[in-house]
Design a protein around this motif. Structure first.
Motif, PDB file in Angstrom:
ATOM      1  N   VAL A   1       0.836  -1.208   0.000  1.00 52.23           N
ATOM      2  CA  VAL A   1       0.000   0.000   0.000  1.00 52.23           C
ATOM      3  C   VAL A   1       0.868   1.255   0.000  1.00 52.23           C
ATOM      4  O   VAL A   1       0.623   2.209  -0.755  1.00 52.23           O
ATOM      5  N   LEU A   2       1.906   1.266   0.833  1.00 54.28           N
ATOM      6  CA  LEU A   2       2.799   2.417   0.916  1.00 54.28           C
ATOM      7  C   LEU A   2       3.503   2.664  -0.415  1.00 54.28           C
ATOM      8  O   LEU A   2       3.599   3.810  -0.886  1.00 54.28           O
ATOM      9  N   TYR A   3       3.945   1.582  -1.061  1.00 54.50           N
ATOM     10  CA  TYR A   3       4.609   1.700  -2.363  1.00 54.50           C
ATOM     11  C   TYR A   3       3.667   2.283  -3.409  1.00 54.50           C
ATOM     12  O   TYR A   3       4.050   3.160  -4.195  1.00 54.50           O
ATOM     13  N   GLU A   4       2.411   1.812  -3.424  1.00 54.45           N
ATOM     14  CA  GLU A   4       1.444   2.280  -4.415  1.00 54.45           C
ATOM     15  C   GLU A   4       1.094   3.762  -4.205  1.00 54.45           C
ATOM     16  O   GLU A   4       0.902   4.495  -5.171  1.00 54.45           O
ATOM     17  N   ILE A   5       1.036   4.207  -2.948  1.00 57.83           N
ATOM     18  CA  ILE A   5       0.753   5.608  -2.658  1.00 57.83           C
ATOM     19  C   ILE A   5       1.924   6.491  -3.113  1.00 57.83           C
ATOM     20  O   ILE A   5       1.735   7.533  -3.744  1.00 57.83           O
ATOM     21  N   ILE A   6       3.140   6.056  -2.783  1.00 61.27           N
ATOM     22  CA  ILE A   6       4.324   6.802  -3.199  1.00 61.27           C
ATOM     23  C   ILE A   6       4.429   6.872  -4.713  1.00 61.27           C
ATOM     24  O   ILE A   6       4.684   7.928  -5.310  1.00 61.27           O
ATOM     25  N   LYS A   7       4.166   5.746  -5.365  1.00 55.68           N
ATOM     26  CA  LYS A   7       4.219   5.682  -6.828  1.00 55.68           C
ATOM     27  C   LYS A   7       3.192   6.604  -7.453  1.00 55.68           C
ATOM     28  O   LYS A   7       3.472   7.319  -8.426  1.00 55.68           O
ATOM     29  N   ALA A   8       1.977   6.637  -6.872  1.00 58.51           N
ATOM     30  CA  ALA A   8       0.904   7.496  -7.413  1.00 58.51           C
ATOM     31  C   ALA A   8       1.266   8.975  -7.279  1.00 58.51           C
ATOM     32  O   ALA A   8       0.921   9.791  -8.136  1.00 58.51           O
ATOM     33  N   ASN A   9       1.958   9.334  -6.208  1.00 63.12           N
ATOM     34  CA  ASN A   9       2.313  10.733  -5.979  1.00 63.12           C
ATOM     35  C   ASN A   9       3.469  11.209  -6.853  1.00 63.12           C
ATOM     36  O   ASN A   9       3.622  12.418  -7.080  1.00 63.12           O
ATOM     37  N   PHE A  10       4.284  10.269  -7.337  1.00 61.70           N
ATOM     38  CA  PHE A  10       5.437  10.641  -8.153  1.00 61.70           C
ATOM     39  C   PHE A  10       5.180  10.478  -9.644  1.00 61.70           C
ATOM     40  O   PHE A  10       6.013  10.813 -10.475  1.00 61.70           O
ATOM     41  N   ASN A  11       4.020   9.935 -10.000  1.00 62.80           N
ATOM     42  CA  ASN A  11       3.686   9.754 -11.417  1.00 62.80           C
ATOM     43  C   ASN A  11       2.890  10.960 -11.943  1.00 62.80           C
ATOM     44  O   ASN A  11       2.238  11.638 -11.215  1.00 62.80           O
TER      45      ASN A  11
END
Length: 257
Positions: free
Chosen positions: A247-257
């Motif tokens: 979940v943490l990875y997906e949130i970080i990825k969404a914020n940097f895309n």
């Protein structure tokens, strides 16, 4: 959503483990829902489909408790009405929230859940019984609040109910278990209907996973022992940790895309 063999490969074994853990120590939902989400299913489909497989196992458990005479029907039927209202509200609230917001919520819920897995059962102890009226009031409030939680998210509902019913309603552990089964079955079926009507239940996957969960439950009940119970917490903590990292990875990825 198009299902692949990989979805079944990830979900079914973990739901089997969830059933095994649930039979030994409870809390199988702390493994089963993360299993659906780890496989890559969208949040609403994961929760809706998990309700189907969970309801199958909960039905079997409730019937067993009823046959053995462990259910106080006077309290359980009234609690079921409050649980129905709560889970209906919780499921509709879930459907209003986007995947991204739900993942943010998970970052808060998961650490609290992990803490409960480690410490929660140590808090369960029997207290002096209340009068019937006072007991009923506490049980109704607990059924309503946990009903909302189960409709919205769900994992840990059974163990949360036992903890609250013994701590605040002063029920014996046996009576709390029986009432918990009725409340949990009510919330599962009610929220399942809401998710089903909104097209978020993957029927084939849910039924297949449900069979695996029931098999795990039967195996866990057969091989129950104090030694086996010791392995359940590490299993739950491992799955919760993997889920939290994802979940943490997906949130970080969404914020940097």
């Amino acid at each position: 959503m198009e299902l692949t063999f990989v979805h079944f490969l990830i979900i079914c074994p973990l739901v089997f483990i969830a059933g095994f853990v649930d039979a030994i120590a409870g809390g199988g939902g702390l493994i089963s829902l993360p299993a659906y989400l780890i496989s890559g299913l969208p949040v609403h489909q994961a929760i809706g489909t998990n309700k189907l497989s969970s309801a199958m196992g909960t039905t079997v458990a409730t019937v067993k408790y009823a046959i053995n005479g462990y259910i106080n029907w006077k309290i359980s039927i009234i609690c079921a009405l409050f649980a129905l209202a709560g889970s209906n509200l919780g499921a509709h609230l879930n459907l209003l929230i986007s995947d991204y917001i739900f993942k943010i919520v998970m970052l808060i819920i998961l650490p609290l859940t992990a803490f409960y897995v480690v410490k929660g059962k140590d808090w369960i102890n029997e207290k002096e019984p209340y009068t019937f009226g006072k007991t009923l009031i506490f049980c109704m409030l607990i059924a309503l609040v946990i009903g909302i939680y189960d409709g919205f998210y769900g994992p840990g509902t059974g163990t949360f109910l036992i903890l609250l019913l013994t701590t605040f309603a002063h029920l014996s552990l046996t009576e709390a278990n029986g009432i918990t089964k009725v409340i949990n079955l009510t919330t599962n079926i009610t929220s399942l209907v809401v998710f089903w009507m909104n097209g978020t239940v993957l029927i084939v996957l849910g039924l297949t996973a449900g069979v695996f969960g029931m098999a795990g439950n039967l195996l866990g009940a057969r091989f129950f022992s104090k030694g086996a119970a010791k392995i359940t917490k590490p299993i739950m903590i491992t799955v919760i940790t993997i889920f939290f990292i994802k979940v943490l990875y997906e949130i970080i990825k969404a914020n940097f895309n």
